[in-house]
Design a protein around this motif. Structure first.
Motif, PDB file in Angstrom:
ATOM      1  N   UNK A  71      14.962  -9.438  11.342  1.00 38.54           N
ATOM      2  CA  UNK A  71      15.237 -10.465  10.335  1.00 38.54           C
ATOM      3  C   UNK A  71      14.565 -11.802  10.639  1.00 38.54           C
ATOM      4  N   UNK A  72      14.127 -12.009  11.874  1.00 39.92           N
ATOM      5  CA  UNK A  72      13.456 -13.257  12.223  1.00 39.92           C
ATOM      6  C   UNK A  72      11.943 -13.097  12.330  1.00 39.92           C
ATOM      7  N   UNK A  73      11.449 -11.911  12.016  1.00 35.82           N
ATOM      8  CA  UNK A  73      10.015 -11.643  12.144  1.00 35.82           C
ATOM      9  C   UNK A  73       9.393 -11.566  10.750  1.00 35.82           C
ATOM     10  N   UNK A  74       8.636 -12.581  10.375  1.00 35.47           N
ATOM     11  CA  UNK A  74       8.097 -12.666   9.016  1.00 35.47           C
ATOM     12  C   UNK A  74       7.106 -11.547   8.711  1.00 35.47           C
ATOM     13  N   UNK A  75       6.339 -11.113   9.719  1.00 34.77           N
ATOM     14  CA  UNK A  75       5.337 -10.079   9.479  1.00 34.77           C
ATOM     15  C   UNK A  75       5.993  -8.765   9.073  1.00 34.77           C
ATOM     16  N   UNK A  76       7.099  -8.431   9.714  1.00 32.87           N
ATOM     17  CA  UNK A  76       7.810  -7.203   9.371  1.00 32.87           C
ATOM     18  C   UNK A  76       8.337  -7.264   7.947  1.00 32.87           C
ATOM     19  N   UNK A  77       8.851  -8.416   7.549  1.00 31.42           N
ATOM     20  CA  UNK A  77       9.353  -8.579   6.184  1.00 31.42           C
ATOM     21  C   UNK A  77       8.235  -8.407   5.160  1.00 31.42           C
ATOM     22  N   UNK A  78       7.111  -9.053   5.401  1.00 33.10           N
ATOM     23  CA  UNK A  78       5.979  -8.944   4.470  1.00 33.10           C
ATOM     24  C   UNK A  78       5.504  -7.502   4.375  1.00 33.10           C
ATOM     25  N   UNK A  79       5.394  -6.850   5.529  1.00 34.42           N
ATOM     26  CA  UNK A  79       4.918  -5.470   5.558  1.00 34.42           C
ATOM     27  C   UNK A  79       5.854  -4.538   4.798  1.00 34.42           C
ATOM     28  N   UNK A  80       7.131  -4.601   5.098  1.00 37.02           N
ATOM     29  CA  UNK A  80       8.082  -3.665   4.499  1.00 37.02           C
ATOM     30  C   UNK A  80       8.256  -3.927   3.009  1.00 37.02           C
ATOM     31  N   UNK A  81       8.327  -5.185   2.617  1.00 34.38           N
ATOM     32  CA  UNK A  81       8.446  -5.482   1.192  1.00 34.38           C
ATOM     33  C   UNK A  81       7.192  -5.039   0.441  1.00 34.38           C
ATOM     34  N   UNK A  82       6.033  -5.207   1.068  1.00 35.16           N
ATOM     35  CA  UNK A  82       4.794  -4.741   0.440  1.00 35.16           C
ATOM     36  C   UNK A  82       4.776  -3.231   0.291  1.00 35.16           C
ATOM     37  N   UNK A  83       5.195  -2.518   1.333  1.00 37.46           N
ATOM     38  CA  UNK A  83       5.229  -1.062   1.269  1.00 37.46           C
ATOM     39  C   UNK A  83       6.275  -0.580   0.264  1.00 37.46           C
ATOM     40  N   UNK A  84       7.399  -1.271   0.208  1.00 30.60           N
ATOM     41  CA  UNK A  84       8.428  -0.904  -0.766  1.00 30.60           C
ATOM     42  C   UNK A  84       7.894  -1.055  -2.186  1.00 30.60           C
ATOM     43  N   UNK A  85       7.178  -2.141  -2.425  1.00 32.95           N
ATOM     44  CA  UNK A  85       6.578  -2.337  -3.744  1.00 32.95           C
ATOM     45  C   UNK A  85       5.549  -1.270  -4.071  1.00 32.95           C
ATOM     46  N   UNK A  86       4.771  -0.865  -3.064  1.00 30.95           N
ATOM     47  CA  UNK A  86       3.762   0.178  -3.270  1.00 30.95           C
ATOM     48  C   UNK A  86       4.422   1.514  -3.602  1.00 30.95           C
ATOM     49  N   UNK A  87       5.510   1.823  -2.916  1.00 31.59           N
ATOM     50  CA  UNK A  87       6.231   3.068  -3.184  1.00 31.59           C
ATOM     51  C   UNK A  87       6.797   3.066  -4.598  1.00 31.59           C
ATOM     52  N   UNK A  88       7.391   1.934  -5.009  1.00 36.14           N
ATOM     53  CA  UNK A  88       7.925   1.825  -6.371  1.00 36.14           C
ATOM     54  C   UNK A  88       6.809   2.007  -7.393  1.00 36.14           C
ATOM     55  N   UNK A  89       5.671   1.378  -7.149  1.00 34.34           N
ATOM     56  CA  UNK A  89       4.541   1.479  -8.072  1.00 34.34           C
ATOM     57  C   UNK A  89       4.061   2.922  -8.204  1.00 34.34           C
ATOM     58  N   UNK A  90       3.897   3.600  -7.070  1.00 34.11           N
ATOM     59  CA  UNK A  90       3.388   4.975  -7.097  1.00 34.11           C
ATOM     60  C   UNK A  90       4.413   5.948  -7.677  1.00 34.11           C
ATOM     61  N   UNK A  91       5.689   5.587  -7.622  1.00 36.20           N
ATOM     62  CA  UNK A  91       6.731   6.434  -8.215  1.00 36.20           C
ATOM     63  C   UNK A  91       6.492   6.596  -9.717  1.00 36.20           C
ATOM     64  N   UNK A  92       5.909   5.570 -10.351  1.00 34.42           N
ATOM     65  CA  UNK A  92       5.735   5.566 -11.799  1.00 34.42           C
ATOM     66  C   UNK A  92       4.436   6.223 -12.249  1.00 34.42           C
ATOM     67  N   UNK A  93       3.562   6.560 -11.319  1.00 30.76           N
ATOM     68  CA  UNK A  93       2.245   7.076 -11.691  1.00 30.76           C
ATOM     69  C   UNK A  93       2.268   8.602 -11.750  1.00 30.76           C
TER      70      UNK A  93
END
Length: 293
Positions: free
Chosen positions: A150-172
C-alpha cells in the motif's frame, strides 16, 4: 494365475497409455493455442534482448516480479509469518519484508510460486471460461498484494494498469482476447521465472539471491545446485501447465464461445445486459474502485 495377472496388468497399462495419448493429442483449437504460445515464447525471447523493444514487455516483467514477491508473501502467511510490505523496483527487482515464518519454505516460494502461477495461467489459457475464472482469482491476489504494497506507488500503478487491461480484454471478441492475454501472462511468468533462476543461481552467483540465502540455511548444497533443482521443478510446472490445458479443455472454439456467452457473459451478448460505452466505462470504474478498497 501369475501369468494371467501380469497380462492383465500389461493390458491395463497399455490402455491407460493409449487413453493418455489421446487426451494430450491437441484438437484444432488446442493446436492453435499451442502455436500462439510458441509465438509468444519467440517474441518474448526477442523483445527480452533488444534494449529499445524490451520496453514493450516491461510492464509484464514487473508483473512477474510481483508474482514472485506475492508467492513469498503467501508462503509467509501459510507459515505464520508477518508480512510488513511488498516493494517493486523499477529495475525489475523486488523485496518482500516479513518476520517469522519458515525460511526453507518462504525462500524458494518466489521462483517456484511464480512459475506455478504461470503454469496455472497457461492451462487456463486453453479455455475462455477458465481464463475468466483465472482473471477473478488474479483480482483477489491483486487485492492482497495492494494491501501489502500500500505504500509502494509502482505496485499500485502496475496492478491497476493490469486490472484495466484485463477488463478491456474481457470485452473483446466475447472473452477470446482475454484467453490469449491470460495465456501470454502465463508464458511470460514461466519464462521469467526460468530465466531468473538461471541468471541468479546458475549462470552467475548472486549473493543476495533467494538461492544463496537458502544455501546458507540448508548448508548441504551450494546455491547453484539449488538453482538447478528449482529450475527442474519450474520446467515440470511449465510442462504440466500445457498438459493440463490439453487434457482438461477439449472444447472447440465454437463450443467455448457458446459456453462463454452463458458464464459471466460480455455485456451485449446473449444472456447479458445491453451495453453502451457508458456502461463499459462504468464497469471499469467499478472494478478499479473494488481494487482500491
Amino acid at each position: 494365475m501369475p501369468a494371467l495377472n501380469d497380462t492383465s496388468t500389461t493390458l491395463n497399462l497399455f490402455l491407460a497409455a493409449r487413453d493418455f495419448q489421446e487426451r494430450v493429442t491437441p484438437n484444432p483449437t488446442q493446436r492453435t493455442t499451442l502455436i500462439v504460445a510458441g509465438c509468444y515464447i519467440v517474441v518474448i525471447a526477442i523483445l527480452w534482448h533488444v534494449p529499445i523493444l524490451s520496453w514493450i514487455i516491461y510492464p509484464f516483467k514487473l508483473l512477474t516480479v510481483g508474482f514472485h514477491e506475492m508467492s513469498h508473501a503467501f508462503a509467509g502467511v501459510l507459515t505464520c509469518a508477518r508480512i510488513h510490505a511488498i516493494e517493486l523496483d523499477p529495475d525489475e527487482g523486488g523485496v518482500t519484508k516479513m518476520s517469522g515464518g519458515i525460511s526453507w519454505i518462504t525462500l524458494p516460494a518466489g521462483y517456484i510460486g511464480s512459475c506455478f502461477i504461470g503454469a496455472c495461467l497457461i492451462a487456463c489459457g486453453f479455455n475462455t471460461n477458465a481464463s475468466k475464472i483465472a482473471s477473478i482469482v488474479l483480482a483477489v491476489f491483486f487485492l492482497f498484494t495492494l494491501w501489502w504494497a500500500r505504500k509502494d506507488w509502482l505496485t499500485w500503478v502496475l496492478i491497476l494498469g493490469m486490472a484495466g487491461l484485463i477488463v478491456l480484454f474481457w470485452f473483446v471478441a466475447g472473452g477470446v482476447a482475454l484467453r490469449y492475454l491470460v495465456l501470454f501472462i502465463g508464458v511470460m511468468s514461466c519464462m521469467y521465472a526460468l530465466w531468473d533462476i538461471v541468471d541468479d543461481t546458475i549462470a552467475r552467483k548472486v549473493n543476495t539471491s533467494d538461492a544463496s540465502a537458502f544455501a546458507k540455511i540448508c548448508g548441504c548444497f551450494p546455491s547453484q545446485v539449488w538453482g538447478v533443482i528449482w529450475l527442474l521443478i519450474a520446467f515440470v510446472f511449465f510442462g504440466l501447465g500445457v498438459i493440463v490445458g490439453l487434457v482438461a479443455f477439449k472444447e472447440t472454439s465454437e463450443e467455448q464461445k457458446e459456453d462463454a456467452s452463458k458464464f459471466l457473459p460480455v455485456p451485449g451478448s446473449s444472456g447479458a445486459f445491453s451495453t453502451t460505452p457508458n456502461s463499459m466505462v462504468g464497469l471499469a470504474m467499478i472494478f478499479s474502485g473494488w481494487l482500491l478498497m
